[in-house]
Design an enzyme around this catalytic site. Structure first.
Site: not given
Ligand code: UDP
Ligand code: MG
Length: 166
Positions: A125, A91, A97
């Site tokens: 991811h 991470r 994100t």
């Molecule tokens: N995502 C987005 N807008 C947001 C939050 C998430 O487009 O406000 C998309 C983004 O591609 C992200 C995925 O949704 O990687 C999954 O969201 P998560 O909150 O699980 O974030 P991650 O674990 O991928 O950092």
């Molecule tokens: Mg996630």
């Protein structure tokens, strides 16, 4: 703690030929890759993978994104990284994100972008905690695709027809 974590190189990462770069970055963790494949994210898998985001305004577009429909590249690369503190280490290199908030040296900070619709097209991811890692690894991989035993398995007798080389 020894952990395992799921990494997906999303369709934008593949179509932009970032695979080698991403794998090189992740190799800095010194973690071991214990499974890997290129596969399609079907609608069902994509929806299960992002089940926690169902109801978000961007959910449908996100599912299309993971399926590759936004990039005409209908595949992802799925990998399992294994070793000490695997989840946090991956991470950390992945970055936040939102690619604009992610550290510029992170993978998402280097290569991610925000679509005009607002969707974060963030190249990779990575699982965010052990429970999520377990759920995701079991969604994307069967036990025999992983070179070590990471979760308990059971034997099941099934009559199946498989394709073989002719
Ligand atoms: N995502 C987005 N807008 C947001 C939050 C998430 O487009 O406000 C998309 C983004 O591609 C992200 C995925 O949704 O990687 C999954 O969201 P998560 O909150 O699980 O974030 P991650 O674990 O991928 O950092
Ligand atoms: Mg996630």
């Amino acid at each position: 703690m020894i952990q395992q974590t799921l990494v997906l190189i999303k369709p934008d990462g593949l179509i932009r030929s970032l695979t080698g770069n991403i794998l090189t970055r992740l190799s800095e963790t010194k973690l071991e890759i214990v499974a890997g494949k290129v596969c399609r994210a079907t609608r069902e898998i994509a929806e299960q993978h992002y089940a926690h985001l169902k109801g978000q305004p961007f959910f449908n577009e996100l599912i299309q994104y993971l399926q590759g429909e936004l990039h005409e590249r209908r595949k992802v690369m799925a990998l399992i990284y294994w070793g000490e503190d695997a989840i946090a280490k991956v991470r950390e290199l992945t970055g936040e994100t939102n690619p604009e908030k992610a550290s510029p040296t992170s993978i998402r900070g280097s290569f991610g972008r925000i679509r005009t619709t607002g969707l974060f097209e963030n190249v990779v991811h990575a699982s965010s905690d052990p429970l999520e890692a377990e759920r995701e690894i079991k969604l994307w991989f069967q036990p025999d695709e992983i070179i070590i035993d990471i979760y308990p398995t059971k034997k099941a007798k099934k009559e199946v027809t498989v394709r073989e080389w002719s």
